[in-house]
Design a protein around this motif. Structure first.
Motif, PDB file in Angstrom:
ATOM      1  N   GLU A   1       3.447   9.431  -2.862  1.00  0.00           N
ATOM      2  CA  GLU A   1       4.324  10.112  -2.482  1.00  0.00           C
ATOM      3  C   GLU A   1       5.235   9.284  -1.893  1.00  0.00           C
ATOM      4  O   GLU A   1       6.710   9.134  -1.347  1.00  0.00           O
ATOM      5  CB  GLU A   1       3.852  10.330  -0.701  1.00  0.00           C
ATOM      6  N   TYR A   2       5.598   7.557  -1.675  1.00  0.00           N
ATOM      7  CA  TYR A   2       6.557   7.083  -1.950  1.00  0.00           C
ATOM      8  C   TYR A   2       7.463   6.847  -3.172  1.00  0.00           C
ATOM      9  O   TYR A   2       8.635   7.284  -2.666  1.00  0.00           O
ATOM     10  CB  TYR A   2       6.396   5.557  -2.090  1.00  0.00           C
TER      11      TYR A   2
ATOM     12  N   ALA B   1      -6.815   8.897   4.651  1.00  0.00           N
ATOM     13  CA  ALA B   1      -6.140   9.154   3.069  1.00  0.00           C
ATOM     14  C   ALA B   1      -4.125   9.671   3.356  1.00  0.00           C
ATOM     15  O   ALA B   1      -3.524   9.461   2.910  1.00  0.00           O
ATOM     16  CB  ALA B   1      -6.234   9.909   2.454  1.00  0.00           C
TER      17      ALA B   1
ATOM     18  N   ALA C   1       3.967   6.443   3.226  1.00  0.00           N
ATOM     19  CA  ALA C   1       4.797   6.029   2.215  1.00  0.00           C
ATOM     20  C   ALA C   1       5.126   7.111   1.797  1.00  0.00           C
ATOM     21  O   ALA C   1       6.055   6.201   0.914  1.00  0.00           O
ATOM     22  CB  ALA C   1       2.984   6.546   1.233  1.00  0.00           C
TER      23      ALA C   1
ATOM     24  N   GLU D   1       3.229   1.620  -4.034  1.00  0.00           N
ATOM     25  CA  GLU D   1       2.523   1.168  -4.754  1.00  0.00           C
ATOM     26  C   GLU D   1       1.989   3.190  -4.429  1.00  0.00           C
ATOM     27  O   GLU D   1       1.171   4.157  -5.309  1.00  0.00           O
ATOM     28  CB  GLU D   1       1.667   1.236  -4.850  1.00  0.00           C
ATOM     29  N   HIS D   2       1.952   3.720  -3.988  1.00  0.00           N
ATOM     30  CA  HIS D   2       1.556   5.592  -3.256  1.00  0.00           C
ATOM     31  C   HIS D   2       2.456   6.346  -4.431  1.00  0.00           C
ATOM     32  O   HIS D   2       3.241   6.514  -3.975  1.00  0.00           O
ATOM     33  CB  HIS D   2       1.358   5.695  -2.013  1.00  0.00           C
TER      34      HIS D   2
ATOM     35  N   VAL E   1      -2.319   7.391   4.899  1.00  0.00           N
ATOM     36  CA  VAL E   1      -1.581   6.123   3.827  1.00  0.00           C
ATOM     37  C   VAL E   1      -0.278   7.355   3.441  1.00  0.00           C
ATOM     38  O   VAL E   1       1.078   6.373   2.637  1.00  0.00           O
ATOM     39  CB  VAL E   1      -2.526   5.695   3.356  1.00  0.00           C
ATOM     40  N   ALA E   2      -0.394   8.856   2.972  1.00  0.00           N
ATOM     41  CA  ALA E   2      -0.135   9.407   1.634  1.00  0.00           C
ATOM     42  C   ALA E   2       1.206   9.380   2.989  1.00  0.00           C
ATOM     43  O   ALA E   2       2.315   9.700   2.930  1.00  0.00           O
ATOM     44  CB  ALA E   2      -0.460  10.794   1.736  1.00  0.00           C
TER      45      ALA E   2
ATOM     46  N   ILE F   1       0.818  -1.169   0.118  1.00  0.00           N
ATOM     47  CA  ILE F   1      -0.006  -0.179  -0.166  1.00  0.00           C
ATOM     48  C   ILE F   1       0.575   0.905  -0.069  1.00  0.00           C
ATOM     49  O   ILE F   1       0.487   2.579  -0.229  1.00  0.00           O
ATOM     50  CB  ILE F   1      -1.265   0.058   0.766  1.00  0.00           C
ATOM     51  N   TYR F   2       2.166   1.273   0.749  1.00  0.00           N
ATOM     52  CA  TYR F   2       2.548   2.008   0.604  1.00  0.00           C
ATOM     53  C   TYR F   2       3.955   2.811  -0.518  1.00  0.00           C
ATOM     54  O   TYR F   2       3.796   3.471  -1.406  1.00  0.00           O
ATOM     55  CB  TYR F   2       3.754   2.268   2.131  1.00  0.00           C
TER      56      TYR F   2
END
Length: 247
Positions: free
Chosen positions: A12-13, A134, A141, A9-10, A137-138, A6-7
């Motif tokens: 912000e990663y 949201a 990431a 694929e973001h 997660v951002a 999940i991180y």
């Protein structure tokens, strides 16, 4: 942490990877020097490799290495490493609102992986705690991207330094290069008057107490800087909320 899909694929990663990549060469140079220094100080390649993988704290490793070589008492080594890493208490306090919703295991992993520059980049991009899932997660990431580059650059270069320690001549001056690397990191963190004062006091105290045995001048420097900063904050000499603006 940075292995969670999940991180990774973001967006912000990837941004975290890009930002941390700008300092990756400096981190690698520091790691290489630390790997060489550990073996040159008398540690076996296995011991140096385990120290790299388990401790993962360049400044604490560099502070402990000469003490290990000098046969210093274990309490002096532990106290020195503890004092050198006291800044991570401040980092943890600031990051707490960003992390408390995570399960304990993930908080522990994040704490292990977060270094000085990963914290600096994260604090600059996300000065405020997330307000919804949201944003959570951002933020994680982005931090995961930072930590991936930082961890990879450090581990690869440090283990390479351990492997090449007996090939790299001491005359290359890697110890001095390490001092310059630490000065560079330290100077980049002096972003307020209070931090400038603490750096000046620590440097002065370290020089004045240089003659103390077992590198105890390091402890004197840290204690002096912490004491003067506490006094200045208590008397309001640093200006209201100055530190908060620079975190």
């Amino acid at each position: 942490m940075f292995l969670k899909r999940i991180y990774r694929e973001h967006p912000e990663y990837r941004l975290g990877l890009q930002h941390q990549a700008t300092v990756a060469m400096g981190i690698a140079a520091w790691g290489l020097m630390t790997g060489v220094a550990m073996v040159k100080s008398g540690l076996s390649p296995l011991e140096a490799s385990l120290m790299t993988l388990l401790v993962y704290a360049g400044s604490a490793q560099l502070a402990a290495i000469p003490l290990l070589g000098a046969g210093a008492p274990i309490w002096v080594i532990l106290a020195t490493a503890f004092c050198v890493n006291l800044r991570f208490i401040v980092f943890s306090v600031h990051l707490r609102p960003h992390m408390m919703h995570l399960p304990r295991w993930e908080r522990l992993v994040t704490g292990y992986l977060t270094g000085d520059l990963t914290y600096v980049y994260f604090a600059r991009r996300y000065p405020h705690a997330p307000q919804n899932e949201a944003q959570q997660v951002a933020q994680h990431a982005y931090l995961a991207g930072n930590c991936a580059i930082n961890y990879g650059a450090w581990m690869v270069s440090s283990l390479l330094g351990v492997a090449l320690a007996n090939v790299i001549p001491t005359a290359w001056g890697l110890g001095f290069a390490g001092i310059l690397a630490l000065l560079g990191v330290g100077c980049s963190l002096v972003t307020s008057r209070l931090r400038a004062v603490s750096a000046g006091v620590a440097a002065s105290a370290a020089v004045v107490a240089y003659a103390l045995p077992l590198k105890l001048n390091i402890l004197v420097a840290i204690a002096s800087a912490v004491a003067i900063c506490l006094v200045l904050e208590a008397t309001g000499k640093t200006g209201p909320h100055e530190e908060a603006r620079h975190v």
